[in-house]
Scaffold this active site. Structure first.
Site, PDB file in Angstrom:
ATOM      1  N   SER A 184       0.683  -1.239  -0.141  1.00  0.00           N
ATOM      2  CA  SER A 184       0.169   0.207   0.194  1.00  0.00           C
ATOM      3  C   SER A 184       0.866   1.206   0.126  1.00  0.00           C
ATOM      4  CB  SER A 184      -0.895  -0.097   1.391  1.00  0.00           C
ATOM      5  OG  SER A 184      -1.508   1.273   1.415  1.00  0.00           O
ATOM      6  N   TYR A 201      -2.436  -0.393  10.541  1.00  0.00           N
ATOM      7  CA  TYR A 201      -2.511  -0.812   9.332  1.00  0.00           C
ATOM      8  C   TYR A 201      -0.934  -0.637   8.519  1.00  0.00           C
ATOM      9  CZ  TYR A 201      -3.975  -0.990   4.240  1.00  0.00           C
ATOM     10  OH  TYR A 201      -4.205  -1.444   3.021  1.00  0.00           O
TER      11      TYR A 201
HETATM   12  P1  NDP Z   1     -11.652  -5.502  -0.478  1.00  0.00           P
HETATM   13  O1  NDP Z   1     -12.103  -5.514   0.775  1.00  0.00           O
HETATM   14  O2  NDP Z   1     -12.518  -5.105  -1.789  1.00  0.00           O
HETATM   15  O3  NDP Z   1     -11.022  -7.180  -0.862  1.00  0.00           O
HETATM   16  C1  NDP Z   1     -10.409  -7.753   0.309  1.00  0.00           C
HETATM   17  C2  NDP Z   1     -10.260  -9.102  -0.113  1.00  0.00           C
HETATM   18  O4  NDP Z   1      -9.518  -9.830   0.910  1.00  0.00           O
HETATM   19  C3  NDP Z   1     -11.632  -9.846  -0.297  1.00  0.00           C
HETATM   20  O5  NDP Z   1     -11.627 -10.620  -1.333  1.00  0.00           O
HETATM   21  C4  NDP Z   1     -11.633 -10.583   1.184  1.00  0.00           C
HETATM   22  O6  NDP Z   1     -12.297 -11.725   0.757  1.00  0.00           O
HETATM   23  C5  NDP Z   1     -10.341 -11.147   1.289  1.00  0.00           C
HETATM   24  N1  NDP Z   1      -9.999 -11.368   2.541  1.00  0.00           N
HETATM   25  C6  NDP Z   1     -10.104 -10.815   3.730  1.00  0.00           C
HETATM   26  N2  NDP Z   1      -9.733 -11.481   4.933  1.00  0.00           N
HETATM   27  C7  NDP Z   1      -9.505 -12.721   4.391  1.00  0.00           C
HETATM   28  C8  NDP Z   1      -9.237 -13.964   4.763  1.00  0.00           C
HETATM   29  N3  NDP Z   1      -9.103 -13.999   6.158  1.00  0.00           N
HETATM   30  N4  NDP Z   1      -8.868 -15.096   3.946  1.00  0.00           N
HETATM   31  C9  NDP Z   1      -8.760 -14.872   2.872  1.00  0.00           C
HETATM   32  N5  NDP Z   1      -9.175 -13.818   2.105  1.00  0.00           N
HETATM   33  C10 NDP Z   1      -9.604 -12.639   3.016  1.00  0.00           C
HETATM   34  O7  NDP Z   1     -10.214  -4.449  -0.579  1.00  0.00           O
HETATM   35  P2  NDP Z   1      -9.054  -4.431  -1.757  1.00  0.00           P
HETATM   36  O8  NDP Z   1      -9.466  -4.901  -2.920  1.00  0.00           O
HETATM   37  O9  NDP Z   1      -8.883  -2.774  -1.521  1.00  0.00           O
HETATM   38  O10 NDP Z   1      -7.903  -4.854  -0.911  1.00  0.00           O
HETATM   39  C11 NDP Z   1      -6.970  -5.832  -1.771  1.00  0.00           C
HETATM   40  C12 NDP Z   1      -5.607  -5.601  -1.046  1.00  0.00           C
HETATM   41  O11 NDP Z   1      -5.166  -4.269  -1.550  1.00  0.00           O
HETATM   42  C13 NDP Z   1      -5.458  -5.542   0.477  1.00  0.00           C
HETATM   43  O12 NDP Z   1      -4.273  -6.183   0.825  1.00  0.00           O
HETATM   44  C14 NDP Z   1      -5.355  -3.966   0.851  1.00  0.00           C
HETATM   45  O13 NDP Z   1      -4.706  -3.756   1.775  1.00  0.00           O
HETATM   46  C15 NDP Z   1      -4.604  -3.512  -0.504  1.00  0.00           C
HETATM   47  N6  NDP Z   1      -4.949  -1.909  -0.720  1.00  0.00           N
HETATM   48  C16 NDP Z   1      -5.950  -1.601  -1.024  1.00  0.00           C
HETATM   49  C17 NDP Z   1      -6.305  -0.099  -1.068  1.00  0.00           C
HETATM   50  C18 NDP Z   1      -7.368   0.419  -1.503  1.00  0.00           C
HETATM   51  O14 NDP Z   1      -7.518   1.807  -1.386  1.00  0.00           O
HETATM   52  N7  NDP Z   1      -8.512  -0.285  -1.767  1.00  0.00           N
HETATM   53  C19 NDP Z   1      -5.059   0.830  -1.092  1.00  0.00           C
HETATM   54  C20 NDP Z   1      -3.867   0.164  -0.547  1.00  0.00           C
HETATM   55  C21 NDP Z   1      -3.665  -1.368  -0.307  1.00  0.00           C
HETATM   56  P3  NDP Z   1     -13.483 -12.423   1.836  1.00  0.00           P
HETATM   57  O15 NDP Z   1     -13.932 -11.501   2.760  1.00  0.00           O
HETATM   58  O16 NDP Z   1     -14.368 -13.256   0.747  1.00  0.00           O
HETATM   59  O17 NDP Z   1     -12.661 -13.677   2.412  1.00  0.00           O
END
Ligand code: NDP
Length: 244
Positions: free
Chosen positions: A142, A155
């Protein structure tokens, strides 16, 4: 069956946001994508969509906080396809609050998903890649891995850690490509779960103003994956132009 020209790409957290967009992008590039997350209904819908578009995809329930679950996810794909070319450690959570709120369960959740989940993926896939003498691990960090802001201390700590871990992994494994992709504000569900309600509402408002589509980050991942075997794109930061 998968073509030997396409890569076997495993994506954690593929049920929404950046993981979902990455699945679409890499499938469109001709790779076979293996999708993991807890919400398997969302994965099933995405697999159907990718297949209907002519792509190749499969899914499996995955909880990255469990080493057994991560091992099962990676070993099943390895058994079926004989190799794992790319692992995208994307699953993440961001329940923000100030440290003095002592939302300790949410601190632990961020450590367990963002850091320990990434370590679990590495633990499961690294021996397979080392044995084969090639592979790529893409860790999603991030802009919070480069700069600390109020309400994001824990975070940021997890994302700084993912970046540090990735650099150490890279130095130790000359045959394995290690890529850190660091998004800024990106359209997703990240700010929809947990955290201090006021803080999360402010983040959602900022995201509504600034965020780039998840496909923009997926394109960066696709670029890194597409490089030849001897070219390792180590770090990509992709933020909205107007983000400070
Ligand atoms: P979302 O919340 O849309 O997606 C997060 C994903 O992580 C979901 O598919 C969720 O699936 C999965 N997840 C959460 N907990 C678990 C778990 N215990 N086991 C397996 N899967 C899990 O957010 P983003 O797409 O934004 O996030 C993706 C990555 O990008 C993250 O690492 C986030 O920190 C990073 N990021 C995002 C930014 C943004 O502005 N969006 C900025 C910087 C970094 P499910 O709940 O079905 O398990």
């Amino acid at each position: 069956m998968t073509s030997t020209l396409s890569k076997i790409v495993l994506i954690t957290g593929a049920s929404s946001g950046i993981g979902e967009a990455t699945a679409r992008r890499l499938a469109a590039d001709g790779h076979h994508v293996v999708l993991g997350a807890r919400r398997v209904d969302r994965l099933a819908a995405l697999v159907s969509e990718i297949q209907a578009a002519g792509g190749s995809a499969e899914q499996r329930a995955l909880d990255v906080t469990s080493l057994d679950s991560v091992r099962g996810f990676i070993e099943a794909a390895h058994t079926r396809h004989g190799r794992v070319d790319v692992l995208v450690n994307n699953a993440g959570v961001m329940p923000l609050s100030t440290v003095d709120a002592l939302r300790i369960d949410e601190w632990n959740q961020m450590i367990d998903v963002n850091l320990r989940g990434t370590l679990h993926g590495i633990a499961a896939v690294l021996p397979l890649m080392r044995a084969r003498g090639e592979g790529q691990i893409v860790n999603i960090a991030s802009t919070a891995a480069y700069r600390v802001d109020r309400t994001a201390a824990v975070y940021c700590a997890t994302k700084y850690a993912v970046r540090a871990l990735s650099e150490g992994l890279r130095q130790e494994n000359p045959e394995v490509r290690v890529t850190v992709v660091s998004p800024g504000y990106t359209e997703s569900e990240l700010a929809d779960h947990g955290g201090d309600p006021q803080v999360q509402a402010a983040v959602r408002a900022e995201a509504a103003r600034l965020a780039v589509p998840a496909a923009a980050v997926a394109d960066a991942i696709g670029y890194a994956v597409a490089q030849p075997r001897n070219v390792d794109v180590n770090e990509l930061v992709v933020r909205p132009t107007a983000q400070q």
